[in-house]
Design an enzyme around this catalytic site. Structure first.
Site, PDB file in Angstrom:
ATOM      1  N   GLU A 141      28.017   7.608  11.596  1.00 60.72           N
ATOM      2  CA  GLU A 141      27.769   8.375  12.829  1.00 60.72           C
ATOM      3  C   GLU A 141      29.049   8.728  13.594  1.00 60.72           C
ATOM      4  O   GLU A 141      29.126   8.563  14.809  1.00 60.72           O
ATOM      5  CB  GLU A 141      26.779   7.600  13.724  1.00 60.72           C
ATOM      6  CG  GLU A 141      25.483   7.286  13.011  1.00 60.72           C
ATOM      7  CD  GLU A 141      24.547   6.364  13.774  1.00 60.72           C
ATOM      8  OE1 GLU A 141      24.791   6.082  14.953  1.00 60.72           O
ATOM      9  OE2 GLU A 141      23.548   5.919  13.170  1.00 60.72           O
ATOM     10  N   ASN A 182      27.743   8.113   6.465  1.00 59.84           N
ATOM     11  CA  ASN A 182      26.318   8.064   6.806  1.00 59.84           C
ATOM     12  C   ASN A 182      26.094   8.620   8.215  1.00 59.84           C
ATOM     13  O   ASN A 182      26.838   8.286   9.141  1.00 59.84           O
ATOM     14  CB  ASN A 182      25.887   6.582   6.757  1.00 59.84           C
ATOM     15  CG  ASN A 182      24.393   6.378   6.843  1.00 59.84           C
ATOM     16  OD1 ASN A 182      23.629   6.983   6.089  1.00 59.84           O
ATOM     17  ND2 ASN A 182      23.957   5.513   7.753  1.00 59.84           N
ATOM     18  N   HIS A 218      15.759   9.852  10.140  1.00 60.90           N
ATOM     19  CA  HIS A 218      14.870   9.310  11.179  1.00 60.90           C
ATOM     20  C   HIS A 218      14.109  10.516  11.751  1.00 60.90           C
ATOM     21  O   HIS A 218      14.673  11.288  12.521  1.00 60.90           O
ATOM     22  CB  HIS A 218      15.673   8.621  12.288  1.00 60.90           C
ATOM     23  CG  HIS A 218      16.374   7.381  11.826  1.00 60.90           C
ATOM     24  ND1 HIS A 218      15.692   6.260  11.408  1.00 60.90           N
ATOM     25  CD2 HIS A 218      17.692   7.086  11.706  1.00 60.90           C
ATOM     26  CE1 HIS A 218      16.561   5.318  11.054  1.00 60.90           C
ATOM     27  NE2 HIS A 218      17.785   5.795  11.225  1.00 60.90           N
ATOM     28  N   GLU A 248      17.917   5.943   5.678  1.00 61.83           N
ATOM     29  CA  GLU A 248      17.247   5.149   6.733  1.00 61.83           C
ATOM     30  C   GLU A 248      15.912   5.785   7.112  1.00 61.83           C
ATOM     31  O   GLU A 248      15.550   5.858   8.285  1.00 61.83           O
ATOM     32  CB  GLU A 248      18.139   5.056   7.982  1.00 61.83           C
ATOM     33  CG  GLU A 248      19.522   4.517   7.722  1.00 61.83           C
ATOM     34  CD  GLU A 248      20.375   4.340   8.988  1.00 61.83           C
ATOM     35  OE1 GLU A 248      19.839   4.472  10.106  1.00 61.83           O
ATOM     36  OE2 GLU A 248      21.578   4.059   8.841  1.00 61.83           O
ATOM     37  N   ASP A 250      12.421   6.967   8.321  1.00 66.83           N
ATOM     38  CA  ASP A 250      11.180   6.586   8.997  1.00 66.83           C
ATOM     39  C   ASP A 250      10.635   7.829   9.683  1.00 66.83           C
ATOM     40  O   ASP A 250      11.366   8.797   9.891  1.00 66.83           O
ATOM     41  CB  ASP A 250      11.349   5.392   9.964  1.00 66.83           C
ATOM     42  CG  ASP A 250      12.518   5.495  10.920  1.00 66.83           C
ATOM     43  OD1 ASP A 250      12.893   6.619  11.305  1.00 66.83           O
ATOM     44  OD2 ASP A 250      13.068   4.448  11.318  1.00 66.83           O
TER      45      ASP A 250
END
Ligand code: G3I
Length: 329
Positions: A141, A182, A218, A248, A250
């Site tokens: 990030e 990432n 996400h 990651e 979701d």
């Protein structure tokens, strides 16, 4: 690793009881917390049965693993790595350089000693797990949603070259581990994903040892990126010669009408993954947790049900959406 979706294993398509990890040679993973391995038997059992890869959700971050300048707290991360070994799972290390979950002591390091501290931290951590952690999120990030370098302690103390430095240090500490950049909000097409592409292309041009990009994924089911855009983004990054993993995933559902939530969530999981599997070679897919009972989402966005298993570890429609994408139905 580039593995296009292989044929389902015998019986997997129809029987419906095959675990996710048994359906594909692609690493299918989950973020994991070591404390739960002992306190929650169903958690530990589900993790090992369904997933072939573990990402430590917090245990390898700077604050948790290096809480004092002279003290490391290895035990939780060691436990996860050992659990992975015992259950024939891969470990994706996370995250060497991130502006969150930093220990307080780091701000007190004298600026002239910061580079040395940074180098020692990365060398020690990557070196300890050499041969046991097959890939790492090296920088996490580093970009803002506008595509600029985020103003972090690393940028402030080391300058923009800190990203390349981090990859070089990690590579020297374990030349065989795969090194990733990432980020979130760079899943489909747009300003941030263009910035990620430009950043990693620049690193490659400079000969920096970077091997892959993690797209966090996400998502909010009420406004997901177009599946075709995600696939195009993965293709564009892969064309640079990099591995791409969904790192990651979701899918939040609280903005969807209650009675439609689980069905919509199933479709979002399935459509995004199916588009990627059809058009690209992903190096892996990891979900950010196992059960809706334990997700970072509740704390950050309000109560939700973003994952593949419900609180009783029953497989949700989302699980079957992922399975459909994996078996190509
Ligand atoms: O360690 C303390 C513990 O001692 C204390 O008992 C407990 C009480 O609440 O808090 C614990 O720390 C929490 C930690 O998770 C472990 O549970 C932190 O307060 C909490 O902020 C932390 O949240 C994590 C978050 O990163 C940190 O910003 C989430 O679990 C984790 O899922 C989340 O993961 C990030 C990825 O690393 C990077 N991408 C985005 C993703 C979601 O934010």
């Amino acid at each position: 690793m580039h593995l296009r979706r292989p044929s389902p294993v015998a019986g997997a398509g129809g029987a419906g009881d095959a675990s996710l990890r048994s359906l594909t040679a692609m690493p299918i993973g989950a973020a994991a917390e070591p404390a739960l391995l002992e306190s929650d038997v169903a958690y530990a059992e589900t993790l090992a049965r369904e997933f072939g890869s573990i990402t430590p959700e917090n245990a390898m971050k700077w604050g948790p693993i290096h809480p004092d300048e002279s003290a490391w707290r290895w035990e939780p991360a060691d436990r996860l790595v050992e659990y992975a070994r015992a259950h024939d799972m891969l470990v994706h290390g996370h995250a060497l350089v991130w502006h969150e979950q930093l220990p307080a002591w780091i701000s007190a390091v004298a600026p002239r000693r910061f580079r040395e501290t940074f180098e020692e931290h990365l060398q020690t951590l990557v070196g300890r797990y050499r041969g046991r952690v097959g890939s790492w999120d090296v920088v996490n990030e580093a970009l803002t949603s506008r595509g600029r370098l985020r103003d972090t302690i690393f940028l402030g103390r080391l300058g923009p070259g800190y990203i390349a430095e981090a990859f070089r240090i990690a590579h020297a500490a374990d030349p065989d581990t795969r090194l990733y950049y990432n980020d979130f909000g760079a899943d489909g097409l747009g300003r941030k994903s263009e910035a990620v592409h430009a950043l990693v292309r620049g690193l490659l041009e400079d000969g920096v040892p970077i091997h892959g990009v993690g797209l966090q994924m996400h998502l909010d089911a009420a406004s997901p990126p177009a599946a075709a855009d995600v696939a195009a983004n993965v293709e564009r990054l892969s064309a640079l010669g990099l591995d791409v993993r969904i790192s990651e995933m979701d899918v939040r559902v609280r903005r969807i009408r209650a009675r439609d939530r689980l069905a919509v969530q199933r479709i979002v999981y399935r459509d995004i993954l199916a588009a990627c599997f059809e058009r690209t070679d992903l190096a892996g897919v990891s979900f950010w947790g196992v059960t809706d009972a334990r997700s970072w989402i509740d704390e950050r966005f309000g109560e939700d049900d973003p994952l593949l298993f419900d609180a009783a570890y029953e497989r949700k429609p989302a699980y079957f959406g992922v399975r459909d994408a994996l078996v190509g139905t």
